[in-house]
Design an enzyme around this catalytic site. Structure first.
Site, PDB file in Angstrom:
ATOM      1  N   ALA A  13       2.614   1.659  12.842  1.00 21.55           N
ATOM      2  CA  ALA A  13       1.476   2.119  12.040  1.00 21.55           C
ATOM      3  C   ALA A  13       1.875   3.294  11.153  1.00 21.55           C
ATOM      4  O   ALA A  13       1.113   4.234  10.959  1.00 21.55           O
ATOM      5  CB  ALA A  13       0.325   2.517  12.962  1.00 21.55           C
ATOM      6  N   ARG A  19      -1.582   0.244  -1.726  1.00 16.18           N
ATOM      7  CA  ARG A  19      -2.436  -0.718  -2.426  1.00 16.18           C
ATOM      8  C   ARG A  19      -3.903  -0.600  -2.026  1.00 16.18           C
ATOM      9  O   ARG A  19      -4.777  -1.155  -2.685  1.00 16.18           O
ATOM     10  CB  ARG A  19      -1.927  -2.143  -2.183  1.00 16.18           C
ATOM     11  CG  ARG A  19      -0.728  -2.509  -3.070  1.00 16.18           C
ATOM     12  CD  ARG A  19      -0.266  -3.920  -2.814  1.00 16.18           C
ATOM     13  NE  ARG A  19       0.559  -4.002  -1.612  1.00 16.18           N
ATOM     14  CZ  ARG A  19       1.033  -5.150  -1.118  1.00 16.18           C
ATOM     15  NH1 ARG A  19       0.736  -6.300  -1.707  1.00 16.18           N
ATOM     16  NH2 ARG A  19       1.787  -5.145  -0.034  1.00 16.18           N
TER      17      ARG A  19
END
Length: 483
Positions: A13, A19
């Site tokens: 993670a 994006r």
């Protein structure tokens, strides 16, 4: 569930998620009432691993704090400057005991639909075949952007090539790498030490461990997952919405198959931790969020949002917004009610139209039917609060509490100026302002004599429609002009 429990699960993670175009780390975005990372951790916890590590880097403190909230026993590992999933996994290993042995799963913090069942199947396939590496794969119509699974002429997995490093023939392969693996712990540690960053991205790829295992003559297996949604990751908000919708579809379907009637699944949103009893009906445009629990034979909706609510059997809630509150068995709420935190309505009670409650208890069988604010109050059993009443709980500095006894009948447009107590069986007249305690069985009134000032409109509003109507009425009644 079998007895196959991994020694460790490492959840990656550390990515930035550019994006998403968000100030919030990608893995902390929410669907179904949990963060993406929360879904990943929940799936891993379901395996009962000996160790659970989460590798973090971007917005390190925010993500680490979230990990500790979701899973306090998890180990938080920090990825260093070296990029790539291989290095992230290596950092996760380094945070675990050095003598770690057995099966290590590697998964991701942005694959929210992946289930414990799918991970368990991967572990079983890995251990039953005595593989050094087992990769979870899928076959897709358009593999663009994914790593391709390379097999030899016998069908054995020999490697994985990333999209940017693949040649034309390899890009035609439709079997993709999900990025989720089961490893032998010793093999994983030794293979990662051999992996470099000589590739198009300049990263240490976890996929290269597959090639190392193959060169060393170790078995590399593949577990093909038919449910492609479970391999889907979130890279932008379009994918976040798509996966959120699919997750919701699955949750709603699960409840319907368990005996819940959902009239319009397309407009019903139910978080993953919500519990609903059999024969309950959910009407359109309803959201059941957080840790909400609903009993059997209830009716919820339409146009209702409940967050972290507890609703009893047979209750009816219509066009209501409520949070952190309790609705008793057979009680009725709405339409157009607003239940703020710490509201409690006991069995067969009623909170009606345009009623707002906060930090209050309304006893069994008591009714607050309409146009009322109940804040910081305790109402006993069997009492009725008249329309347009206000529990005046705030003096500008401090909050105070009102107590209404059992079986009271209180008039419309009452003001209860807290702190004040109304005794059992008391009555009050319409328009009463209750500033002092009312003894049991007493009638409270605060009514000044009504005074009619004759002729006031004609004298003070001459030429208005009201004055003309008054004059006409006086003439019709033979009263003449007022003196």
């Amino acid at each position: 569930m079998t007895d196959h429990h991994p020694t460790a699960v490492i959840v990656l993670a550390a990515g930035e998620g550019t994006r998403m175009k968000s100030a919030r780390p990608k893995v902390l975005h929410m669907i179904g009432g949990r963060s993406l990372l929360g879904h990943a951790i929940a799936a891993a916890q379901g395996l009962s691993p000996t160790h659970l590590a989460v590798v973090v880097r971007h917005e390190r403190d925010r993500v680490a704090d979230h990990v500790k909230q979701v899973c306090p026993q998890a180990v938080v590992a920090d990825q260093d400057e070296v990029k790539g999933t291989g290095r992230a996994t290596e950092c996760g290993l380094e945070a675990l005991p050095a003598d770690l042995s057995g099966t290590v799963l590697v998964t991701y913090g942005d694959v929210p639909l992946l289930t414990t069942t799918a991970l368990q199947e991967l572990v079983v396939a890995h251990e039953q075949t005595a593989s050094a590496v087992t990769v979870m794969t899928a076959r897709v119509p358009d593999p663009t952007g994914y790593g391709r699974v390379l097999r030899d002429e016998t069908g054995q997995v020999v490697g994985i090539v990333e999209q940017k490093d693949a040649d034309e023939a390899q890009r035609a392969i439709d079997e993709i790498n999900s990025g989720i693996y089961a490893f032998d712990a010793a093999l994983l540690r030794s293979a990662l030490a051999q992996v470099g960053t000589d590739n198009a991205q300049g990263e240490k790829y976890l996929t290269d461990v597959v090639g190392v295992a193959h060169r060393e003559g170790r078995r590399v297996g593949a577990h093909v997952l038919s449910d492609l949604w479970q391999t889907e990751g979130v890279n932008d908000r379009v994918q976040l919405a798509a996966l959120g919708a699919e997750l919701n579809r699955r949750v709603v379907e699960r409840h319907m198959r368990a005996g819940v009637t959902v009239v319009d699944p397309a407009t019903t949103w139910i978080d993953v931790e919500v519990a609903i009893g059999a024969d309950t009906t959910i009407l359109p445009n309803t959201q059941l969020l957080g840790a909400t629990t609903i009993g059997a034979n209830a009716t919820i909706g339409p146009d209702t949002t409940l967050t972290d609510m507890e609703v009893g059997d047979g209750a009816t809630i219509i066009r209501t917004h409520g949070s952190l509150s309790v609705i008793g068995e057979g009680a009725g709420v709405g339409p157009f009610a607003y239940l703020r935190p710490n509201s409690r309505l006991d069995a067969k009670g009623k909170i009606g139209t345009f009623v707002e409650t906060k930090n209050s208890t309304i006893g069994a069988g008591s009714k607050v039917p309409h146009l009322t604010y109940v804040g910081d109050a305790t109402i006993g059993v069997g009492s009725n609060i008249g329309a347009a009443s206000v529990f005046v709980n705030y003096d500008g500095v401090n909050k105070a509490r009102t107590t209404i006894g059992d079986h009271c009948r209180l008039g419309s447009d009452n003001m209860y100026v807290a702190p004040v107590t109304v005794g059992d069986g008391a009555y009050s007249g319409a328009g009463t302002i209750i500033r002092k305690d009312v003894p049991p069985g007493a009638l409270a009134i605060s009514v000044a004599p009504q005074r009619n000032m004759l002729g006031w409109v004609v004298a003070n509003r001459p030429g208005t429609a009201a004055a003309e109507a008054a004059q006409a009425a006086a003439t019709d009644e033979g009263e003449g002009e007022p003196a």
